[in-house]
Design a protein around this motif. Structure first.
Motif, PDB file in Angstrom:
ATOM      1  N   THR A   1       0.830  -1.208   0.000  1.00 37.30           N
ATOM      2  CA  THR A   1       0.000   0.000   0.000  1.00 37.30           C
ATOM      3  C   THR A   1       0.864   1.257   0.000  1.00 37.30           C
ATOM      4  OG1 THR A   1      -0.106  -0.233   2.383  1.00 37.30           O
ATOM      5  CG2 THR A   1      -1.989  -1.005   1.123  1.00 37.30           C
ATOM      6  N   TRP A   2       1.642   1.421   1.060  1.00 37.06           N
ATOM      7  CA  TRP A   2       2.353   2.683   1.277  1.00 37.06           C
ATOM      8  C   TRP A   2       3.453   2.895   0.249  1.00 37.06           C
ATOM      9  CZ3 TRP A   2       1.427   6.831   4.090  1.00 37.06           C
ATOM     10  CH2 TRP A   2       2.472   7.711   4.393  1.00 37.06           C
ATOM     11  N   ILE A   3       4.201   1.854  -0.052  1.00 35.12           N
ATOM     12  CA  ILE A   3       5.364   2.041  -0.918  1.00 35.12           C
ATOM     13  C   ILE A   3       5.037   1.772  -2.387  1.00 35.12           C
ATOM     14  CG2 ILE A   3       7.679   1.152  -1.442  1.00 35.12           C
ATOM     15  CD1 ILE A   3       8.219   1.054   1.485  1.00 35.12           C
ATOM     16  N   LEU A   4       4.360   0.669  -2.678  1.00 31.50           N
ATOM     17  CA  LEU A   4       4.091   0.356  -4.088  1.00 31.50           C
ATOM     18  C   LEU A   4       2.921   1.163  -4.639  1.00 31.50           C
ATOM     19  CD1 LEU A   4       4.663  -3.500  -4.264  1.00 31.50           C
ATOM     20  CD2 LEU A   4       6.192  -1.651  -4.943  1.00 31.50           C
ATOM     21  N   MET A   5       1.848   1.337  -3.828  1.00 32.20           N
ATOM     22  CA  MET A   5       0.691   2.028  -4.366  1.00 32.20           C
ATOM     23  C   MET A   5       0.826   3.543  -4.245  1.00 32.20           C
ATOM     24  SD  MET A   5      -3.296   1.328  -3.586  1.00 32.20           S
ATOM     25  CE  MET A   5      -3.489   2.507  -2.284  1.00 32.20           C
ATOM     26  N   LEU A   6       1.176   4.031  -3.043  1.00 34.59           N
ATOM     27  CA  LEU A   6       1.283   5.476  -2.849  1.00 34.59           C
ATOM     28  C   LEU A   6       2.648   6.003  -3.267  1.00 34.59           C
ATOM     29  CD1 LEU A   6      -0.504   5.766   0.582  1.00 34.59           C
ATOM     30  CD2 LEU A   6      -1.441   6.179  -1.685  1.00 34.59           C
ATOM     31  N   ASP A   7       3.542   5.097  -3.648  1.00 31.68           N
ATOM     32  CA  ASP A   7       4.835   5.483  -4.183  1.00 31.68           C
ATOM     33  C   ASP A   7       5.673   6.291  -3.202  1.00 31.68           C
ATOM     34  OD1 ASP A   7       6.582   5.066  -6.163  1.00 31.68           O
ATOM     35  OD2 ASP A   7       6.049   6.850  -7.325  1.00 31.68           O
ATOM     36  N   MET A   8       5.675   5.870  -1.950  1.00 33.23           N
ATOM     37  CA  MET A   8       6.513   6.527  -0.961  1.00 33.23           C
ATOM     38  C   MET A   8       7.838   5.784  -0.879  1.00 33.23           C
ATOM     39  SD  MET A   8       4.665   8.895   0.235  1.00 33.23           S
ATOM     40  CE  MET A   8       3.161   9.490   0.943  1.00 33.23           C
ATOM     41  N   GLY A   9       8.854   6.484  -0.407  1.00 30.97           N
ATOM     42  CA  GLY A   9      10.138   5.826  -0.207  1.00 30.97           C
ATOM     43  C   GLY A   9      10.170   5.136   1.141  1.00 30.97           C
ATOM     44  N   PRO A  10      11.240   4.403   1.409  1.00 34.92           N
ATOM     45  CA  PRO A  10      11.359   3.776   2.723  1.00 34.92           C
ATOM     46  C   PRO A  10      11.544   4.844   3.798  1.00 34.92           C
ATOM     47  CG  PRO A  10      13.396   3.576   1.513  1.00 34.92           C
ATOM     48  CD  PRO A  10      12.397   4.140   0.554  1.00 34.92           C
ATOM     49  N   SER A  11      10.880   4.667   4.929  1.00 34.16           N
ATOM     50  CA  SER A  11      11.025   5.620   6.022  1.00 34.16           C
ATOM     51  C   SER A  11      10.666   4.934   7.317  1.00 34.16           C
ATOM     52  CB  SER A  11      10.103   6.825   5.802  1.00 34.16           C
ATOM     53  OG  SER A  11       8.765   6.428   5.909  1.00 34.16           O
ATOM     54  N   GLY A  12      11.053   5.554   8.424  1.00 33.17           N
ATOM     55  CA  GLY A  12      10.704   5.012   9.720  1.00 33.17           C
ATOM     56  C   GLY A  12       9.202   4.928   9.904  1.00 33.17           C
ATOM     57  N   PHE A  13       8.482   5.910   9.321  1.00 30.65           N
ATOM     58  CA  PHE A  13       7.038   5.936   9.490  1.00 30.65           C
ATOM     59  C   PHE A  13       6.384   4.710   8.866  1.00 30.65           C
ATOM     60  CE2 PHE A  13       2.762   7.346   8.133  1.00 30.65           C
ATOM     61  CZ  PHE A  13       2.230   7.583   9.392  1.00 30.65           C
ATOM     62  N   ALA A  14       6.862   4.302   7.687  1.00 32.95           N
ATOM     63  CA  ALA A  14       6.309   3.102   7.051  1.00 32.95           C
ATOM     64  C   ALA A  14       6.484   1.904   7.975  1.00 32.95           C
ATOM     65  CB  ALA A  14       6.996   2.845   5.709  1.00 32.95           C
ATOM     66  N   GLY A  15       7.667   1.833   8.602  1.00 34.63           N
ATOM     67  CA  GLY A  15       7.882   0.756   9.561  1.00 34.63           C
ATOM     68  C   GLY A  15       6.905   0.839  10.722  1.00 34.63           C
ATOM     69  N   SER A  16       6.658   2.080  11.198  1.00 33.14           N
ATOM     70  CA  SER A  16       5.731   2.242  12.316  1.00 33.14           C
ATOM     71  C   SER A  16       4.347   1.733  11.964  1.00 33.14           C
ATOM     72  CB  SER A  16       5.624   3.711  12.709  1.00 33.14           C
ATOM     73  OG  SER A  16       6.883   4.234  12.965  1.00 33.14           O
ATOM     74  N   LEU A  17       3.924   1.989  10.717  1.00 33.77           N
ATOM     75  CA  LEU A  17       2.595   1.519  10.301  1.00 33.77           C
ATOM     76  C   LEU A  17       2.511   0.002  10.427  1.00 33.77           C
ATOM     77  CD1 LEU A  17       1.888   3.702   7.133  1.00 33.77           C
ATOM     78  CD2 LEU A  17       0.852   3.895   9.400  1.00 33.77           C
ATOM     79  N   ALA A  18       3.538  -0.685   9.931  1.00 38.49           N
ATOM     80  CA  ALA A  18       3.529  -2.150  10.018  1.00 38.49           C
ATOM     81  C   ALA A  18       3.589  -2.596  11.478  1.00 38.49           C
ATOM     82  CB  ALA A  18       4.705  -2.734   9.239  1.00 38.49           C
ATOM     83  N   LEU A  19       4.408  -1.921  12.276  1.00 39.35           N
ATOM     84  CA  LEU A  19       4.515  -2.305  13.684  1.00 39.35           C
ATOM     85  C   LEU A  19       3.181  -2.121  14.396  1.00 39.35           C
ATOM     86  CD1 LEU A  19       8.006  -0.887  14.718  1.00 39.35           C
ATOM     87  CD2 LEU A  19       7.385  -3.229  14.179  1.00 39.35           C
ATOM     88  N   SER A  20       2.434  -1.052  14.013  1.00 37.73           N
ATOM     89  CA  SER A  20       1.171  -0.840  14.726  1.00 37.73           C
ATOM     90  C   SER A  20       0.159  -1.923  14.361  1.00 37.73           C
ATOM     91  CB  SER A  20       0.615   0.562  14.470  1.00 37.73           C
ATOM     92  OG  SER A  20       0.503   0.791  13.111  1.00 37.73           O
ATOM     93  N   ILE A  21       0.256  -2.491  13.147  1.00 39.95           N
ATOM     94  CA  ILE A  21      -0.621  -3.620  12.817  1.00 39.95           C
ATOM     95  C   ILE A  21      -0.342  -4.789  13.759  1.00 39.95           C
ATOM     96  CG2 ILE A  21      -1.067  -5.403  11.079  1.00 39.95           C
ATOM     97  CD1 ILE A  21      -0.833  -3.319   8.982  1.00 39.95           C
ATOM     98  N   LEU A  22       0.936  -4.951  14.113  1.00 43.12           N
ATOM     99  CA  LEU A  22       1.284  -6.036  15.031  1.00 43.12           C
ATOM    100  C   LEU A  22       0.913  -5.697  16.466  1.00 43.12           C
ATOM    101  CD1 LEU A  22       4.803  -6.753  13.569  1.00 43.12           C
ATOM    102  CD2 LEU A  22       2.744  -8.088  13.225  1.00 43.12           C
ATOM    103  N   MET A  23       0.876  -4.397  16.767  1.00 48.19           N
ATOM    104  CA  MET A  23       0.688  -3.985  18.157  1.00 48.19           C
ATOM    105  C   MET A  23      -0.793  -3.887  18.538  1.00 48.19           C
ATOM    106  SD  MET A  23       2.453  -0.736  19.965  1.00 48.19           S
ATOM    107  CE  MET A  23       2.150  -0.325  21.675  1.00 48.19           C
TER     108      MET A  23
END
Lengths: 337, 354
Positions: free
Chosen positions: B194-216
């Motif tokens: 979603t974030w990187i392939l669809m919205l075309d964002m680069g790698p960032s700490g925030f993208a990681g946070s999004l995935a971590l919050s799914i786990l949290m």
């Protein structure tokens, strides 16, 4: 529990001639205050948000996977190759499915009996204080991150596996499954052992909770009939805890199936099915994604997402089944492990 | 009166023969000696092998002697007891080794310099460098993930406990349970798609946070739910009976009563996601430099640092030392969180009247 009337508000008596309007209807429906409605909306919204995330995960993974699979020239399920950027692109999950299943089966075969043993040790054999302390330590060990298990597995466990591998090769090598060509012991078997060590705490925790809830009366009745401690366990503890142990094992299985970093650090992977478990080679879904991600192009990423979708579905089924088994017997609190 | 007349003989006829307590120790000593003897005679030098032989001899020995003196049922009981002990010891060895190895190898380079410097100009083979950039990244990513997950998780739990009934809450409960089991790599792939392939964002700490919050989120929901269920219904009813609106009852009565437990749950959830590597690998990528901005460019995190040091070490001891030191830091952080969480749980346990 809902309040339908508001004692703070003046009763409608002072305006007797007003026909029953909006206010009266609202009072009859309940949840009249804006604060209540906003709060209910927020909390229900969060609940729905969780469902939406789950649906979105399934939808987006399926979408990206379908892009990759539509370009795939080979059978996605049976191909023994992973070459999504080749011409024509060919990739399949047979190797990954084999490696994932084999390593998880080894992990379960090793971990479940030992975990049940420790759970019994904590609840029925150890002195009460020692049992409590061990339970506490196992709780903490369940929190050790998988990357640390991976580091330990690659640098400490792997060198120690050589002796065991030699022994297995010498006495069981004739089966073909335990043949060893003296390579580094970074094989699916080592991965299985490492996964067993990793899921041991979680299976122990849930089993212990279940064993603790065995009705005291059942045990005392068995003791009163002259049963030995083992007979008490066999007749009252294990039958009561069976479904709990099954679901605990499935929770552990779910974790073993999806384990990424520890496997990626220990396994010396190659894209082939090797029936000898002691020789290097093979791979798992999660490990393959982690190891291939760096050099993957867009097409390569989509192919990895396709394999991730398979992993997602498998873990969904395993976890769903575990929860249903727990849910059937509500008295277990094992669900919150 | 009767016990006065009981002689040892008549008691034994009631209880059956039992072996004395020293019997176990004697068999243990005998089997260890035999195990050592056999392995010395056969030229085995692995410490695991003689221990295995001794363990097998011990189990067989107790069974044989006990079956002869005490009967088959007692013998089985003794075998079961030894098996349970063996299971415990077998499990303790690797787990103790894990802790021991991490502490022993981790303290080598762990010092103030290590904690306050990055890997900026340090080659993998070189000595030196540190984990400052990794600690910074971990704190930011986990912090953002916590900011996202706690409101969503707590509100969902409130919905399930205070409002929920019917199909929606059943579905939410089930899927929260299932969500706890999502592999972290799948959460990473979802954000990737979603974030990187669809919205075309680069790698960032925030993208990681999004995935971590799914786990949290599911962890927070589960633990908060458990805590809210512990709040006695009398408290809610007393507040409602005084005419307090339901939402104020929840905010002012239910939540404060269970705040200790919720904090514990959140801290345990934080401890859990702090060690996640896979989503960081896919979404944050890792870097050797200090990047304090979680919304742009790759960041480092502690687990990622361990992985990179391990993977890029090329067998150099210096990189392995740093990996162990970072692992020790990570474990220490997680253990402190865990212990603090349990301390809070004990200190602020809701008074359930029991």
């Amino acid at each position: 529990m809902d309040i339908t009337t508001d004692p703070q508000k003046p009763a409608p008596a002072p305006v007797p001639h007003q026909p029953p309007g909006k206010d009266a209807k609202r009072a009859a429906r309940g949840a009249t205050r804006p604060g209540d409605r906003i709060f209910l909306g927020l909390s229900r919204g969060s609940g729905i948000f969780v469902l939406v995330i789950m649906a979105a995960i399934a939808a987006f993974l399926t979408y990206r996977a379908s892009i990759a699979i539509s370009k795939n020239e080979a059978n996605f399920f049976t191909t023994l190759e992973w070459n999504p950027t080749g011409t024509p692109p060919e990739f399949g999950i047979a190797v990954l499915a084999f490696g994932t299943v084999v390593s998880s089966v080894i992990a379960m075969a090793v971990a479940v009996p030992i975990a049940v043993g420790i759970a019994l040790f904590i609840t029925h054999y150890a002195p009460r204080k020692l049992g409590g302390a061990i339970g506490y330590v196992i709780d903490l060990l369940a929190a050790v991150p998988s990357i640390v298990y991976g580091l330990w597995g690659a640098l400490v466990l792997v060198p120690h596996m050589e002796g065991l591998f030699g022994w297995l090769d010498e006495y069981l090598g004739w089966t073909g499954v335990f043949e060893w060509n003296q390579g580094a012991p970074r094989s699916l078997f080592t991965v299985g052992i490492l996964l067993a060590i990793m899921i041991l705490p979680i299976i122990t925790n849930v089993s212990r909770e279940v064993f603790r809830q065995v009705p005291r009366m059942h045990e005392e009745a068995a003791l009163a009939l002259g049963a030995t401690r083992w007979e008490v366990i066999r007749m009252s503890v294990l039958p009561f805890g069976r479904s709990g142990v099954i679901s605990a094992s499935m929770l552990g299985l779910g974790r073993a199936l999806g384990e990424t970093m520890a496997v990626a650090m220990v396994l010396s992977s190659s894209f082939e099915i090797n029936l000898s478990l002691l020789d290097t080679g093979g791979g798992t879904f999660a490990q393959n994604i982690a190891s291939k991600f760096n050099e993957a192009t867009v097409m390569g990423r989509d192919a990895l997402i396709a394999s991730g979708l398979v992993l997602f579905v498998i873990t969904l089924l395993v976890n769903g089944a575990a929860r249903m088994i727990i849910g059937r017997r509500k008295e277990y609190s094992g669900a919150n492990a | 009166m009767s016990h006065a007349t009981l002689t040892p003989k008549s008691r034994s006829s009631l209880r059956g023969a039992t072996l004395p307590k020293w019997f176990l120790w004697a068999v243990a000593a005998g089997s260890i000696a035999a195990g050592l003897g056999i392995s010395a005679a056969a030229g085995l030098n692995s410490s695991i092998q003689w221990a295995l032989i001794a363990a097998v001899l011990f189990v067989l020995g107790t069974y044989a002697i006990s079956a002869r003196v005490e009967g088959g049922r007692q013998a089985k009981d003794r075998v079961a007891t030894s098996m349970v002990w063996v299971a415990f010891i077998v499990a303790v060895i690797p787990l103790a080794s894990l802790v021991w190895a991490t502490v022993k190898r981790g303290v080598k380079v762990l010092d103030g310099y290590f904690l306050t410097h990055s890997m900026g100009v340090v080659a993998d083979a070189e000595v030196g460098g540190g984990i400052y950039h990794a600690i910074l990244g971990t704190l930011e990513q986990v912090g953002i993930a916590t900011l996202i997950s706690v409101p969503v998780g707590v509100l969902t739990a409130i919905y399930l406990v205070e409002y929920g009934s019917g199909k929606l809450s059943k579905a939410v409960t089930f899927f929260v349970d299932v969500m706890t089991g999502i592999p972290s790599i799948v959460a990473g792939l979802f954000i990737l798609s979603t974030w990187i392939l669809m919205l075309d964002m680069g790698p960032s700490g925030f993208a990681g946070s999004l995935a971590l919050s799914i786990l949290m989120i599911p962890v927070v929901v589960r633990s908060t739910e458990e805590m809210l269920k512990l709040v006695p219904n009398e408290l809610r009813e007393a507040s409602l009976a005084l005419g307090v609106p339901k939402w104020r009852t929840i905010l002012k009565v239910v939540l404060p009563t269970s705040v200790g437990g919720i904090t514990t749950g959140v801290m345990l959830a934080v401890a859990r996601i702090t060690g996640e590597t896979a989503p960081v690998l896919l979404l944050v990528w890792g870097t050797d430099f200090i990047n304090a901005n979680p919304f742009q460019d790759p960041q480092e995190s502690l687990p990622m640092y361990i992985y990179l040091q391990f993977a890029n070490s090329g067998g150099y001891g210096a990189a392995y030392d740093r990996a162990w030191a970072a692992a020790l830091t990570l474990i220490a952080f997680i253990m402190i969180l865990n212990l603090a969480a349990r301390g809070i749980a004990r200190w602020k346990a809701p008074k359930t009247g029991r």
